[in-house]
Design a protein around this motif. Sequence first.
Motif, PDB file in Angstrom:
ATOM      1  N   LEU A 279       0.733  -1.161  -0.041  1.00 51.40           N
ATOM      2  CA  LEU A 279      -0.160  -0.037  -0.062  1.00 51.40           C
ATOM      3  C   LEU A 279       0.883   1.179  -0.172  1.00 51.40           C
ATOM      4  CD1 LEU A 279      -2.228  -1.015   2.934  1.00 51.40           C
ATOM      5  CD2 LEU A 279      -2.644  -1.459   0.568  1.00 51.40           C
ATOM      6  N   SER A 280       0.277   2.210  -0.740  1.00 47.85           N
ATOM      7  CA  SER A 280       0.800   3.644  -0.522  1.00 47.85           C
ATOM      8  C   SER A 280      -0.126   4.740  -0.183  1.00 47.85           C
ATOM      9  CB  SER A 280       1.703   4.013  -1.584  1.00 47.85           C
ATOM     10  OG  SER A 280       2.517   5.132  -1.561  1.00 47.85           O
ATOM     11  N   VAL A 281       0.298   5.780   0.606  1.00 45.97           N
ATOM     12  CA  VAL A 281      -0.556   6.614   0.962  1.00 45.97           C
ATOM     13  C   VAL A 281      -0.108   7.981   0.600  1.00 45.97           C
ATOM     14  CG1 VAL A 281      -1.841   5.625   2.594  1.00 45.97           C
ATOM     15  CG2 VAL A 281       0.053   6.738   3.389  1.00 45.97           C
ATOM     16  N   GLN A 282      -1.098   8.946   0.491  1.00 50.05           N
ATOM     17  CA  GLN A 282      -0.569  10.405   0.280  1.00 50.05           C
ATOM     18  C   GLN A 282       0.246  10.938   1.709  1.00 50.05           C
ATOM     19  OE1 GLN A 282      -3.880  12.789  -0.540  1.00 50.05           O
ATOM     20  NE2 GLN A 282      -3.583  12.678  -2.732  1.00 50.05           N
ATOM     21  N   ASN A 283       1.338  11.795   1.155  1.00 48.63           N
ATOM     22  CA  ASN A 283       2.164  12.436   2.660  1.00 48.63           C
ATOM     23  C   ASN A 283       1.227  13.511   2.958  1.00 48.63           C
ATOM     24  OD1 ASN A 283       4.175  12.915   4.356  1.00 48.63           O
ATOM     25  ND2 ASN A 283       5.495  13.890   2.759  1.00 48.63           N
ATOM     26  N   LYS A 284       0.313  12.786   3.915  1.00 46.46           N
ATOM     27  CA  LYS A 284      -0.255  14.125   4.695  1.00 46.46           C
ATOM     28  C   LYS A 284      -0.972  13.646   6.125  1.00 46.46           C
ATOM     29  CE  LYS A 284      -4.831  12.766   2.896  1.00 46.46           C
ATOM     30  NZ  LYS A 284      -5.968  13.462   2.220  1.00 46.46           N
ATOM     31  N   ALA A 285      -1.006  14.196   7.078  1.00 46.10           N
ATOM     32  CA  ALA A 285      -1.432  13.976   8.300  1.00 46.10           C
ATOM     33  C   ALA A 285      -2.645  13.070   8.345  1.00 46.10           C
ATOM     34  CB  ALA A 285      -1.728  15.191   9.289  1.00 46.10           C
ATOM     35  N   GLY A 286      -2.630  11.986   9.325  1.00 46.78           N
ATOM     36  CA  GLY A 286      -3.599  11.012   9.295  1.00 46.78           C
ATOM     37  C   GLY A 286      -3.784   9.933   8.312  1.00 46.78           C
ATOM     38  N   ALA A 287      -2.883  10.113   7.129  1.00 46.46           N
ATOM     39  CA  ALA A 287      -3.112   9.292   6.161  1.00 46.46           C
ATOM     40  C   ALA A 287      -3.041   7.582   6.535  1.00 46.46           C
ATOM     41  CB  ALA A 287      -1.902   9.481   5.079  1.00 46.46           C
ATOM     42  N   VAL A 288      -2.036   7.397   7.385  1.00 48.10           N
ATOM     43  CA  VAL A 288      -1.748   5.897   7.745  1.00 48.10           C
ATOM     44  C   VAL A 288      -3.000   5.343   8.583  1.00 48.10           C
ATOM     45  CG1 VAL A 288      -0.282   4.420   8.855  1.00 48.10           C
ATOM     46  CG2 VAL A 288       0.808   6.100   7.480  1.00 48.10           C
ATOM     47  N   TYR A 289      -3.433   6.430   9.528  1.00 52.03           N
ATOM     48  CA  TYR A 289      -4.470   5.932  10.300  1.00 52.03           C
ATOM     49  C   TYR A 289      -5.735   5.499   9.415  1.00 52.03           C
ATOM     50  CZ  TYR A 289      -8.497   6.253  13.418  1.00 52.03           C
ATOM     51  OH  TYR A 289      -9.826   6.063  13.934  1.00 52.03           O
ATOM     52  N   SER A 290      -6.151   6.554   8.529  1.00 58.29           N
ATOM     53  CA  SER A 290      -7.242   6.461   7.439  1.00 58.29           C
ATOM     54  C   SER A 290      -6.983   5.009   6.894  1.00 58.29           C
ATOM     55  CB  SER A 290      -7.406   7.528   6.485  1.00 58.29           C
ATOM     56  OG  SER A 290      -8.256   7.301   5.436  1.00 58.29           O
ATOM     57  N   MET A 291      -5.639   4.765   6.276  1.00 57.93           N
ATOM     58  CA  MET A 291      -5.432   3.420   5.346  1.00 57.93           C
ATOM     59  C   MET A 291      -5.846   2.179   6.444  1.00 57.93           C
ATOM     60  SD  MET A 291      -1.886   2.036   4.409  1.00 57.93           S
ATOM     61  CE  MET A 291      -1.180   1.861   5.846  1.00 57.93           C
ATOM     62  N   LEU A 292      -5.665   2.128   7.573  1.00 56.19           N
ATOM     63  CA  LEU A 292      -5.773   0.958   8.466  1.00 56.19           C
ATOM     64  C   LEU A 292      -7.151   0.892   9.206  1.00 56.19           C
ATOM     65  CD1 LEU A 292      -2.532   1.121  10.306  1.00 56.19           C
ATOM     66  CD2 LEU A 292      -3.122  -0.266   8.399  1.00 56.19           C
ATOM     67  N   GLU A 293      -7.933   2.169   9.164  1.00 54.13           N
ATOM     68  CA  GLU A 293      -9.176   2.217   9.629  1.00 54.13           C
ATOM     69  C   GLU A 293     -10.266   0.974   9.341  1.00 54.13           C
ATOM     70  OE1 GLU A 293     -12.207   5.615  11.196  1.00 54.13           O
ATOM     71  OE2 GLU A 293     -11.547   5.805   9.414  1.00 54.13           O
ATOM     72  N   PRO A 294     -10.268   0.710   7.949  1.00 53.28           N
ATOM     73  CA  PRO A 294     -11.324  -0.329   7.416  1.00 53.28           C
ATOM     74  C   PRO A 294     -10.755  -1.584   8.346  1.00 53.28           C
ATOM     75  CG  PRO A 294     -10.939   1.060   5.618  1.00 53.28           C
ATOM     76  CD  PRO A 294      -9.775   1.583   6.878  1.00 53.28           C
ATOM     77  N   LEU A 295      -9.798  -2.044   8.482  1.00 60.44           N
ATOM     78  CA  LEU A 295      -9.137  -3.119   9.054  1.00 60.44           C
ATOM     79  C   LEU A 295      -9.992  -3.370  10.470  1.00 60.44           C
ATOM     80  CD1 LEU A 295      -5.583  -3.576   8.281  1.00 60.44           C
ATOM     81  CD2 LEU A 295      -7.333  -4.203   6.946  1.00 60.44           C
ATOM     82  N   GLU A 296      -9.798  -2.156  11.281  1.00 58.40           N
ATOM     83  CA  GLU A 296     -10.341  -2.335  12.835  1.00 58.40           C
ATOM     84  C   GLU A 296     -11.858  -2.452  12.349  1.00 58.40           C
ATOM     85  OE1 GLU A 296     -12.438  -0.851  16.144  1.00 58.40           O
ATOM     86  OE2 GLU A 296     -12.583   0.140  14.401  1.00 58.40           O
ATOM     87  N   LYS A 297     -12.720  -1.653  11.512  1.00 55.52           N
ATOM     88  CA  LYS A 297     -13.999  -1.571  11.359  1.00 55.52           C
ATOM     89  C   LYS A 297     -14.646  -3.175  11.132  1.00 55.52           C
ATOM     90  CE  LYS A 297     -17.656   0.216   8.085  1.00 55.52           C
ATOM     91  NZ  LYS A 297     -17.875   1.131   6.949  1.00 55.52           N
ATOM     92  N   TYR A 298     -14.001  -3.940  10.387  1.00 55.03           N
ATOM     93  CA  TYR A 298     -14.408  -5.042  10.065  1.00 55.03           C
ATOM     94  C   TYR A 298     -13.810  -6.333  10.927  1.00 55.03           C
ATOM     95  CZ  TYR A 298     -16.820  -2.877   6.154  1.00 55.03           C
ATOM     96  OH  TYR A 298     -17.623  -2.148   5.362  1.00 55.03           O
ATOM     97  N   GLY A 299     -12.967  -5.760  11.717  1.00 56.00           N
ATOM     98  CA  GLY A 299     -12.493  -6.962  12.669  1.00 56.00           C
ATOM     99  C   GLY A 299     -11.430  -7.746  11.950  1.00 56.00           C
ATOM    100  N   VAL A 300     -10.513  -6.946  11.138  1.00 56.97           N
ATOM    101  CA  VAL A 300      -9.698  -7.717  10.520  1.00 56.97           C
ATOM    102  C   VAL A 300      -8.059  -7.575  11.375  1.00 56.97           C
ATOM    103  CG1 VAL A 300      -8.092  -8.103   8.530  1.00 56.97           C
ATOM    104  CG2 VAL A 300     -10.589  -7.598   8.289  1.00 56.97           C
ATOM    105  N   SER A 301      -7.345  -8.640  11.772  1.00 51.75           N
ATOM    106  CA  SER A 301      -6.212  -8.574  12.471  1.00 51.75           C
ATOM    107  C   SER A 301      -5.184  -8.328  11.540  1.00 51.75           C
ATOM    108  CB  SER A 301      -5.957  -9.823  13.503  1.00 51.75           C
ATOM    109  OG  SER A 301      -4.762  -9.900  14.176  1.00 51.75           O
ATOM    110  N   MET A 302      -4.413  -7.208  12.017  1.00 51.21           N
ATOM    111  CA  MET A 302      -2.998  -6.983  11.164  1.00 51.21           C
ATOM    112  C   MET A 302      -1.886  -7.678  12.086  1.00 51.21           C
ATOM    113  SD  MET A 302      -1.442  -3.320   9.914  1.00 51.21           S
ATOM    114  CE  MET A 302      -1.069  -2.880  11.830  1.00 51.21           C
ATOM    115  N   THR A 303      -1.015  -8.258  11.322  1.00 49.25           N
ATOM    116  CA  THR A 303       0.149  -8.927  11.937  1.00 49.25           C
ATOM    117  C   THR A 303       1.545  -8.466  11.411  1.00 49.25           C
ATOM    118  OG1 THR A 303       0.241 -10.592  10.330  1.00 49.25           O
ATOM    119  CG2 THR A 303      -1.136 -11.301  12.163  1.00 49.25           C
ATOM    120  N   ARG A 304       1.398  -7.582  10.724  1.00 49.34           N
ATOM    121  CA  ARG A 304       2.657  -7.090  10.404  1.00 49.34           C
ATOM    122  C   ARG A 304       2.574  -5.609   9.573  1.00 49.34           C
ATOM    123  NH1 ARG A 304       5.852  -8.234   5.307  1.00 49.34           N
ATOM    124  NH2 ARG A 304       8.309  -7.694   5.938  1.00 49.34           N
TER     125      ARG A 304
END
Length: 354
Positions: A279-304
């Motif tokens: 994945l790649s996101v724009q260089n702006k505040a909150g971009a990484v959080y926004s990228m990962l938020e759907p994983l939390e929303k649907y209960g998907v566990s990130m391992t790395r």
Amino acid sequence: MEKLLKPLRDQIDELDGQIVALLNRRARVAQEVGRVKNKSDAPIFRPDREAQVLRGIADRNPGPLGNAALQTIFREIMSACRALEKKMIVAYLGPAGTFSEQAVYRSFGTSVDALPCPSIDAVFRAVEAGTADFGVAPVENSTEGAINRTLDLLMQTPLTISSEVSIPVQHNLMTQSGNMDDVHTICAHSQALAQCQGWLNQHFPNIPRQAVSSNAEAARMASEDGKVAAIAGEIASKRYGLQVVNAHIQDEPQNRTRFAVIGRKETEPTGKDQTSLLLSVQNKAGAVYSMLEPLEKYGVSMTRLESRPAKTGNWEYYFFVDIEGHVREEKIKQALSELKDRVVYFKVLGSYPI
């Protein structure tokens, strides 16, 4: 004693005969499976199917054999049956006698042609060109971190990850004689020397150490010179006819290297899978959080989560993400659909059994 042992040995002989008959019966069925696959152009090696077989073996195992031992036996049975249809070629980072070669046999069994390559790039090229059916490349070491060249190549390749294997990094000190008499140099790859530095300082502080291109090269040198000791894995001691002086001399006993098996076919869901994303996101505040938020929303566990510079000169990064589950699972589909809309680059590197 012989009178007591004979009936037991007779039982073993009888059971061995039954095992031979059953193995050949299984092989004939496997040949029929191969003929059906040929008609539909199905892949010979199905890591998802083999993972299910090995899990089933463990589930049905009453003992006294341990699950790991029994799975090793069945991995070899499946490898031998596969070879009746076609002996696959598997590329790996050479030379022979390395942990990469060990990863090949741990993934495919020994009934394959292991093709040593001079670089990780060459491993990818061999599979992309069709010279090899699969490739095995190191992805991550538990103490040294990510293997950056592999991550860079995964960005570029059309290949997918079809399985992975984790190999314990167990370094052995070995010589021709099995002792350190008259040894004047200890040779190994620089990384292996660093991983054994504490042990070497304690036991052989006065013997000079020499960094060489690989542990396998160190073993080759020791096989030709009785005054050289090598640090390498067990497979190297067998290949080069060396005797182990001390086993497991690494300073970190839990050190492991994770390898990716790369190929051209996607795997089916097995119920216990992992998906790797780039994945790649724009260089702006909150971009990484926004990228990962759907994983939390649907209960998907990130391992790395691993980052790599995008090499654009603009402080942009690619992110390598591993999540639990297969892309064909409904919650994974939903999470990735939303995630895809929030990033500037999205690539599924593979969904595979773990």
